[in-house]
Design a protein around this motif. Sequence first.
Motif, PDB file in Angstrom:
ATOM      1  N   PRO A   1       0.816  -1.228   0.000  1.00  0.00           N
ATOM      2  CA  PRO A   1       0.000   0.000   0.000  1.00  0.00           C
ATOM      3  C   PRO A   1       0.843   1.269   0.000  1.00  0.00           C
ATOM      4  CG  PRO A   1      -0.893  -1.596   1.550  1.00  0.00           C
ATOM      5  CD  PRO A   1       0.432  -2.126   1.109  1.00  0.00           C
TER       6      PRO A   1
ATOM      7  N   LEU B   1      -8.515   5.167  -3.234  1.00  0.00           N
ATOM      8  CA  LEU B   1      -9.553   4.267  -2.709  1.00  0.00           C
ATOM      9  C   LEU B   1      -9.147   2.811  -2.895  1.00  0.00           C
ATOM     10  CD1 LEU B   1     -12.855   6.013  -3.901  1.00  0.00           C
ATOM     11  CD2 LEU B   1     -11.816   6.036  -1.621  1.00  0.00           C
ATOM     12  N   LEU B   2      -8.566   2.486  -4.044  1.00  0.00           N
ATOM     13  CA  LEU B   2      -8.109   1.115  -4.277  1.00  0.00           C
ATOM     14  C   LEU B   2      -6.994   0.737  -3.305  1.00  0.00           C
ATOM     15  CD1 LEU B   2      -8.066   1.001  -8.195  1.00  0.00           C
ATOM     16  CD2 LEU B   2      -9.706  -0.090  -6.644  1.00  0.00           C
TER      17      LEU B   2
ATOM     18  N   LYS C   1      -6.595   1.907  -0.286  1.00  0.00           N
ATOM     19  CA  LYS C   1      -7.197   1.699   1.038  1.00  0.00           C
ATOM     20  C   LYS C   1      -7.865   0.329   1.123  1.00  0.00           C
ATOM     21  CE  LYS C   1      -7.988   6.556   2.170  1.00  0.00           C
ATOM     22  NZ  LYS C   1      -9.006   7.614   2.458  1.00  0.00           N
ATOM     23  N   ARG C   2      -8.544  -0.086   0.063  1.00  0.00           N
ATOM     24  CA  ARG C   2      -9.167  -1.406   0.044  1.00  0.00           C
ATOM     25  C   ARG C   2      -8.111  -2.499   0.120  1.00  0.00           C
ATOM     26  NH1 ARG C   2     -13.749  -2.314  -4.351  1.00  0.00           N
ATOM     27  NH2 ARG C   2     -13.709  -4.278  -3.181  1.00  0.00           N
ATOM     28  N   LEU C   3      -7.029  -2.312  -0.618  1.00  0.00           N
ATOM     29  CA  LEU C   3      -5.947  -3.286  -0.588  1.00  0.00           C
ATOM     30  C   LEU C   3      -5.319  -3.350   0.796  1.00  0.00           C
ATOM     31  CD1 LEU C   3      -4.048  -5.249  -2.050  1.00  0.00           C
ATOM     32  CD2 LEU C   3      -2.655  -3.279  -2.695  1.00  0.00           C
ATOM     33  N   GLN C   4      -5.175  -2.196   1.435  1.00  0.00           N
ATOM     34  CA  GLN C   4      -4.582  -2.161   2.762  1.00  0.00           C
ATOM     35  C   GLN C   4      -5.437  -2.924   3.769  1.00  0.00           C
ATOM     36  OE1 GLN C   4      -3.845   1.840   4.069  1.00  0.00           O
ATOM     37  NE2 GLN C   4      -2.236   1.222   5.478  1.00  0.00           N
ATOM     38  N   LYS C   5      -6.753  -2.789   3.651  1.00  0.00           N
ATOM     39  CA  LYS C   5      -7.641  -3.534   4.550  1.00  0.00           C
ATOM     40  C   LYS C   5      -7.555  -5.038   4.301  1.00  0.00           C
ATOM     41  CE  LYS C   5     -11.042   0.182   5.135  1.00  0.00           C
ATOM     42  NZ  LYS C   5     -12.445   0.612   4.902  1.00  0.00           N
ATOM     43  N   ARG C   6      -7.463  -5.446   3.043  1.00  0.00           N
ATOM     44  CA  ARG C   6      -7.369  -6.868   2.714  1.00  0.00           C
ATOM     45  C   ARG C   6      -6.055  -7.472   3.228  1.00  0.00           C
ATOM     46  NH1 ARG C   6      -8.919  -8.511  -3.277  1.00  0.00           N
ATOM     47  NH2 ARG C   6      -8.530 -10.520  -2.246  1.00  0.00           N
TER      48      ARG C   6
END
Length: 222
Positions: A153, A211-212, A214-219
Amino acid sequence: MMDFSAILPALPGLWEGMLTTLQLMLLGVLGGVLLGTLLAVMRLSHNRLLANLAATYVNYFRSIPLLLVITWFYFAVPFLLRAITGEDTPVGAFTSCVVAFLMFEAAYFCEIVRAGIQSIPKGQMGAAQALGMTHGQCMRLIILPQAFRKMTPLLLQQSIILFQDTSLVYAVGLMDFLNAARSRGDIIGQPHEFLIFAGLVYFTVSFAASLLVKRLQKRLAV
């Protein structure tokens, strides 16, 4: 009243500028990550000479403006090639900008990679060496794969920053997306409309990419 009707016919030329911007970003990221990884390994080395050289490089490039680096390399790269080959070798603005981005971003990628390596428990290195692996094998096969997974990220976030920073190549006359929009707007006589459009494009791309990330960081956290 502003008129944006001239933007649609100008899209092919603007797209060519965007391709230049994306090429600069991609080459700068790939080269910067490779050089940054090497610098990170040097900074973590027990060899004080290598560690000090890498630290000096990082501190130097992080202390000067990117615009100045772009200008320097635009004049320095042909000069260095002339000194090496003895001939005048045409380099061009694109190549000099790629070198500038690569060298500059390597300093930032170095710190990201170094933090990623240090986040891996030291016991893994000891366990790998106990199995007979060399230091290089440990880094290549065990430490770096885990570190890159953790720091993906941050690497992508720095890539977004580089995407925005590519607009600075106007200083050497390279026709990137922003420069293409500005020049087309000046020719048509609608500079404000084209600059507003360029700003919206930069915002849309950067915001969507964030945004992508942030989504990757959560995954990855899961």
